[in-house]
Design a protein around this motif. Sequence first.
Motif, mmCIF file in Angstrom:
data_model
loop_
_atom_site.group_PDB
_atom_site.id
_atom_site.type_symbol
_atom_site.label_atom_id
_atom_site.label_comp_id
_atom_site.label_asym_id
_atom_site.label_seq_id
_atom_site.Cartn_x
_atom_site.Cartn_y
_atom_site.Cartn_z
ATOM 1 N N THR A 98 -0.145 2.365 11.312
ATOM 2 C CA THR A 98 -0.078 3.325 10.213
ATOM 3 C C THR A 98 -1.457 3.498 9.592
ATOM 4 N N MET A 99 -1.823 4.766 9.339
ATOM 5 C CA MET A 99 -3.108 5.108 8.733
ATOM 6 C C MET A 99 -2.868 6.123 7.618
ATOM 7 N N HIS A 100 -3.730 6.117 6.642
ATOM 8 C CA HIS A 100 -3.709 7.173 5.631
ATOM 9 C C HIS A 100 -4.229 8.457 6.263
ATOM 10 N N PRO A 101 -3.634 9.596 5.948
ATOM 11 C CA PRO A 101 -4.086 10.856 6.564
ATOM 12 C C PRO A 101 -5.579 11.131 6.404
ATOM 13 N N LYS A 102 -6.170 10.726 5.288
ATOM 14 C CA LYS A 102 -7.610 10.971 5.100
ATOM 15 C C LYS A 102 -8.444 10.136 6.067
ATOM 16 N N ASP A 103 -8.062 8.884 6.289
ATOM 17 C CA ASP A 103 -8.792 8.045 7.243
ATOM 18 C C ASP A 103 -8.640 8.590 8.653
#
Length: 659
Positions: A550-555
Motif C-alpha cells: 500500500t502506498m499513498h497516491p502522492k508517493d
Amino acid sequence: MFGGCYGWASAGRFHHAPSHLKRFLNLFGGYVDRVGNHSFGAALGIMPYVIGRADIPALVAPWETLVGSCELIVLFGGAHLKNAQVEMNGQVRHEAATWFHKAHAAGTRFVNISPSRSDLTEAVDGEWISLRPNTDVAVMLGLAHTLLVEGLHDTAFLQRFCVGFERFADYLRGVPDGVIKDAAWAAEISSIPAERITALARQMASSRTLVATAWSVQRADHGEQPVWMTVTLAAMLGQIGLPGGGFSLGFGRAGSAPPRKVPRMAMPVGKNPVTTIVPVASVGDMLLNPGKEVEFNGRRIRYPDVKLIYAVGGNAFHHNTDLNALLRGWQRPDTVIVHEPFWTPVARHADIVLPATTTLERNDILAAESASHWIAMQKAIEPVGQARNDFDIFADLAERLGFKSAFTEDRDERAWMAWLYEQTRAQAKERGYAPPDFDTFWNDGVHAFIEEAPVHQVFMGDFRRDPDANPLKTASGRIEIFSEKIAGFNYADCPPHPTWIEPTEWLGSAQARDYPLHLLSNQPTARLHSQLDMSPLSRASKIAGREAITMHPKDAGARGIRDGDVVRVSNARGAFLAGARLSPDLRESVVQIATGAWYQAVEPGVPGSLDTHGNPNMVTMSKVTSPLAGAPTAQTVLVQIERVDDPPPMTAFDPPRFS
C-alpha cells in the motif's frame, strides 16, 4: 544442533510440532534453543523490570472491565480488528467487532495514533492522529511533559506505587541533557502539532483513560522504550488498577473468557540439558558467526557452532529479518532437516524434507488457555501420500536411536489425547469447572465452559488496594520508572528510564535521502502469518501474483506508479517485488505490506537475489532492539520504490522437480 522451531503450527494441543521436537531433542541429549519471540519480544524483555511480569498476552485489557468504565482509549499503533480475531492455540469466539460497538455505544472515545487510518475500525468514529513511524516515544514524552508542567500528574500515586519518577521528571525537564521534552520538541520529531499533543494530554488527565500500545510498535529499534513509556504515562495519570484505566499492551482481546482461567493442555517436553541459547532475533547472526560473544539481558553469551538444524512447525524464511543474511547463515550447517506438508520456503532450503500431515489429516484437541471451549478436532481425511504425523516421525527416529519408549511412553495418538485431556480435566475441576470424561467429550465434539455470573478482576487492582500486601515482582515491589538493575547493565541502547533514542534509520535520518519511504509490515488478512499462502484465499489477495504493498497516491504519482503496477522495493540489504495498491488512509512517505509471502528468489539459494513475491524481510535489519531484550526491529526500515515494467515470473508455488 539448533532446534529451529518457531511458529504457531497446529491449533491442536497434542499434534503441536514444536513440543514434539523439543521432547525428542531433549531425550537425545539437548539442543540450542532460542529465547524471546517475534511477537512481543521487547515487551517480554523490559516488563519484568518495570512491573515484574512477562506474561504479555495477559496484559491486554479485557473488554469487560472497559465498557461502561473507560471514557477515552488512546491507541498507539491502533487496534486492527484482524489482530484481535486470532489466538495462538485456536480462537473459537470472534467477538472483537461486537465489543468495539459496545464500547462506542457506551460513550468511549477512541484516538488512533498511527501512520495508518485503517488501524482502527471506522465503526467507532475515532480520531486519527498521523505520526511518523517509530516516534511514539517522543509523543508519549511530550504528553508526559504537559502532565508534569501543568500539574496534571497524580503525585500521590507516583509516590506510593512507583519508584524513580523524580529521575524521569528531571529527564522531561531536560536536566541531564539540556533538551526539554515538551510538546513542541515532540512535534518536531513526530510531525504531530504541538497543540494537539497538549490538548490530548489534558483530555487524558480529565478522563478515565486507557493507554494502549500495539505489539507492532515495540517491533522497532529500541522497542523496549515505547513499552516502558506506556506504563510510565499511565502511572502519571494515576489510574492503574482502576476499572477502565491504566495501560494495555496490545488491545482488543479476542473475546470474553471465563474469569477463572481454563487450563491449557500441553505436551510434556522434558528438560533441555543444553543451556546454550540465542536471542530470537539473532538466529542469522548466530549461524554466520559461531563463537561470537554478545550482550544479552545483563550477561554475555557465546554463539555455538551449529552443525545441524532441525526445524518443524514454522517458517524460518518468514519470521526472521534480513533474509539475505539468514540465507548465508542457513547454508553453513552440514544438515537441515524439516517436516513440511507443502513445498514451502523452508522446505526449499532443507537437505531432508519429511512429509508431514496437516490438521485435517489427524485427530487433536483445541484447548487454549482461558478459552471458552474445548473442541474435538476430528480427522477429516486420511493422510495424503506418504505424509505422517510429526509424533510418528519422531517416534520412529527415537526407536532407531534407542529411546522410543521414553519418547512415546507407550501411548499412541488416542492414548496421548486421552491422557492430556484427563490431566487437564483434573485441573479444571479444581478451578470449579465440570468437563466430562474424555470419551464423552470426544463423542459430543465440544465442551463449553459457562459461568452464570462472571467476575472480572481489574488488572493490578490488588496492587492498588494494598501495595505492601500485594507487591510486584520487581526489585522494589513497585512500578519501576527508573530501574537500578538496568542502570547496572550500562546499555547505551536501553537507559535506566524511558528515553527517546533516535532509531538507526527513520524518516528524520540522513538515510532518508536515499531511501525516502518508511516500510511497515503488518499481519495479513487472508492467511495466518505465512500459513497456507498457496491457498486460493491468500492468492486472491495478491496483485499481479505478488503481495500487495500500500502506498499513498502522492508517493505513487511521484514515481509514475499506478494502482496494480508491479514495483521493486529495495535498500542496501535486499529487494523484493510487490503489487501496488494506492490508498489515502496511509500517511505520506509510509508504505505498508503484509508479512508472510513465501520467499522465492530469482536465483534460488543465492544471497542478494531479488525476491519475486513480496517478502518484506528481504529489506529489514538484523539489528536487535537493544542488548536487554534482543528482540527484532522489523518495523524500522527505509526503502525506495520504483515501477517494474517487465517483472520476472513468480514461482513460489511451483512444486519441486523429481529426477
